[in-house]
Design an enzyme around this catalytic site. Structure first.
Site, PDB file in Angstrom:
ATOM      1  N   PRO A 108       0.945  -1.186  -0.098  1.00 37.68           N
ATOM      2  CG  PRO A 108      -0.493  -1.448   1.956  1.00 37.68           C
ATOM      3  CD  PRO A 108       0.686  -1.823   1.302  1.00 37.68           C
ATOM      4  CD  GLU A 109       4.191   2.755  -3.672  1.00 37.33           C
ATOM      5  OE1 GLU A 109       4.248   3.988  -4.294  1.00 37.33           O
ATOM      6  OE2 GLU A 109       4.773   2.042  -4.109  1.00 37.33           O
TER       7      GLU A 109
ATOM      8  CG  HIS B 248      -1.774 -13.842   8.164  1.00 35.62           C
ATOM      9  ND1 HIS B 248      -1.034 -14.049   9.236  1.00 35.62           N
ATOM     10  CD2 HIS B 248      -1.716 -14.674   7.204  1.00 35.62           C
ATOM     11  CE1 HIS B 248      -0.210 -14.993   8.757  1.00 35.62           C
ATOM     12  NE2 HIS B 248      -0.364 -15.453   7.565  1.00 35.62           N
TER      13      HIS B 248
ATOM     14  NE  ARG C 291       5.309 -10.134   3.176  1.00 39.83           N
ATOM     15  CZ  ARG C 291       5.726 -10.020   2.036  1.00 39.83           C
ATOM     16  NH1 ARG C 291       6.467  -9.044   1.885  1.00 39.83           N
ATOM     17  NH2 ARG C 291       5.487 -10.925   0.876  1.00 39.83           N
TER      18      ARG C 291
ATOM     19  NE  ARG D  65      17.339  14.863   2.190  1.00 39.41           N
ATOM     20  CZ  ARG D  65      16.333  14.645   2.681  1.00 39.41           C
ATOM     21  NH1 ARG D  65      15.277  15.610   2.975  1.00 39.41           N
ATOM     22  NH2 ARG D  65      15.859  13.210   2.682  1.00 39.41           N
TER      23      ARG D  65
END
Length: 279
Positions: free
Chosen positions: A2-3, A96, A114, A159
Site C-alpha cells: 500500500p502506497e 492473519h 507480515r 540533499r
DNA sequence: CACGACTCCTGCTGGC
DNA sequence: TGCCAGCAGGAGTCGT
C-alpha cells in the site's frame, strides 16, 4: 504494497460505513504488529463515535472526540468491510485477521500477514495528533496546493542522496513508495540516481507534476494490484496493468523499446529506462 | 543535519 | 515433487 493511492482508496471505501457511526466493540486477536496494539483499545473506543476518517501520508486517522486512532497498513495490511446482516454471518477470522472494529451494520477487519502495520491511539490530552512522533516529521501532501516544483527545489538543496531515495524518505513529500517513485521519475524523464540537490528548478517542476499525476491516476483506477492489493470492497486495483517501468526489468520500454534497467538503491529495487531518463 | 545500514515479518521464488 | 534458504519491502531507529 500500500502506497498513498491504496490508502486513499481504502479511506474512501471505509468512510461511508464509519463516519458518524458508533463503534460497538473492538476485537484484538493479535497485538504484535509493528508496535504492540494498545491493551485497552476496547475500553477506549467502545461506545464512541467516529467523527471522520482522514489520511495523512500513508496513515489513516480515525478521529474521535477524545482522540485519534492511527493506523498504517505497512507492507501487507488491508482493511476490509463485511456487512453484518441477519442470515449472512461475517466470515470466521483467518490466521492473519488481527483486528475487528465492530459497528452496528459492519465489521471492519484488519488483515496483515507480515505485521509491519500499526494501530495506535493518540488521546486528545496528548495534544493534536499532527504532533504525534510518527506524523510530525512528514512532508507535504502531494495534492496540497503548496506542493510544487519550487517546494521540491527548496527542500532538496541540502540533499546529496539520489532523488529516488529522497522521494522514498517521505520528509519532503509523503505517499511516494517504491512503485510510484520509479513511475514518477520515468514520467518526468529523470534518472533516479541523480543527487537530489543537482535537480534544477525545471526538473523539479517536471517531477512535482509527474508525482501528482501518477498518484491521482492510481487513485482514479482503484490503486495498484501489486501483491494482490484489494480494496476494502474486495475489488482489485488496476495500476500495475499500466506500469511503465516497475517490475519490468529486461522488458522493452513502452516509449523507446530499450530494455528496462533494474538497480538497487538503499537495498530497494529501482526500475528505469536509461534512454528516456537522462535528464 | 543527512545518510546508510539494519531491523521487524511472512509469502513467494528459485535452486537442488 | 518437495524442501528450504534467501529475498523483498515501509519506515523507524541507530551509528557515523
Amino acid at each position: 504494497m500500500p502506497e498513498l493511492p491504496e490508502v486513499e482508496v481504502t479511506r474512501r471505501a471505509l468512510a461511508p460505513h464509519v463516519e458518524g457511526r458508533t463503534l460497538e466493540s473492538v476485537a484484538v486477536r493479535e497485538r504484535r504488529l509493528r508496535w504492540p496494539v494498545p491493551l485497552r483499545l476496547h475500553e477506549q473506543l467502545a461506545g464512541r463515535r467516529v467523527e471522520r476518517i482522514d489520511r495523512r501520508g500513508k496513515y489513516l486517522l480515525w478521529r474521535f472526540a477524545h482522540g485519534t486512532l492511527i493506523s498504517h497498513l505497512g507492507m501487507s495490511g488491508t482493511w476490509r468491510v463485511w456487512p453484518r446482516e441477519p442470515g449472512r454471518p461475517v466470515p470466521l477470522p483467518q490466521v492473519h485477521d488481527h483486528i475487528d472494529l465492530l459497528f452496528r451494520a459492519h465489521c471492519i477487519r484488519l488483515t496483515d500477514p507480515r505485521r509491519f502495520g500499526a494501530l495506535l491511539w493518540s488521546a486528545v490530552a496528548d495534544g493534536p495528533v499532527e504532533g504525534h512522533p510518527l506524523l510530525a516529521g512528514l512532508g507535504i501532501e502531494p495534492f496540497d496546493p503548496g506542493f510544487s516544483g519550487e517546494w521540491l527545489y527548496r527542500l532538496t538543496r541540502s540533499r546529496s542522496a539520489p532523488i529516488k531515495q529522497v522521494l522514498l524518505a517521505g520528509d519532503v513529500v509523503v505517499g511516494v513508495g517504491n512503485i510510484y517513485a520509479s513511475e514518477s521519475l520515468f514520467r518526468a524523464g529523470i534518472n533516479p540516481k541523480l543527487p537530489a540537490r543537482r535537480l534544477g528548478r525545471a526538473r523539479c517542476g517536471l517531477l512535482a507534476a509527474a508525482i501528482s499525476e501518477v498518484l491521482a491516476e492510481a487513485i482514479a483506477v482503484g490503486g495498484s494490484t501489486l501483491r494482490d492489493f484489494v480494496g476494502a470492497d474486495g475489488v482489485a486495483g488496476y495500476f500495475m496493468n499500466d506500469a511503465f517501468v516497475y517490475e519490468r526489468a529486461g522488458q522493452a520500454c513502452r516509449l523507446c523499446a530499450t530494455p528496462i534497467t533494474r538497480v538497487l538503491q538503499g537495498q530497494r529495487a529501482t526500475y528505469y529506462c536509461r534512454r528516456c531518463q537522462r535528464r
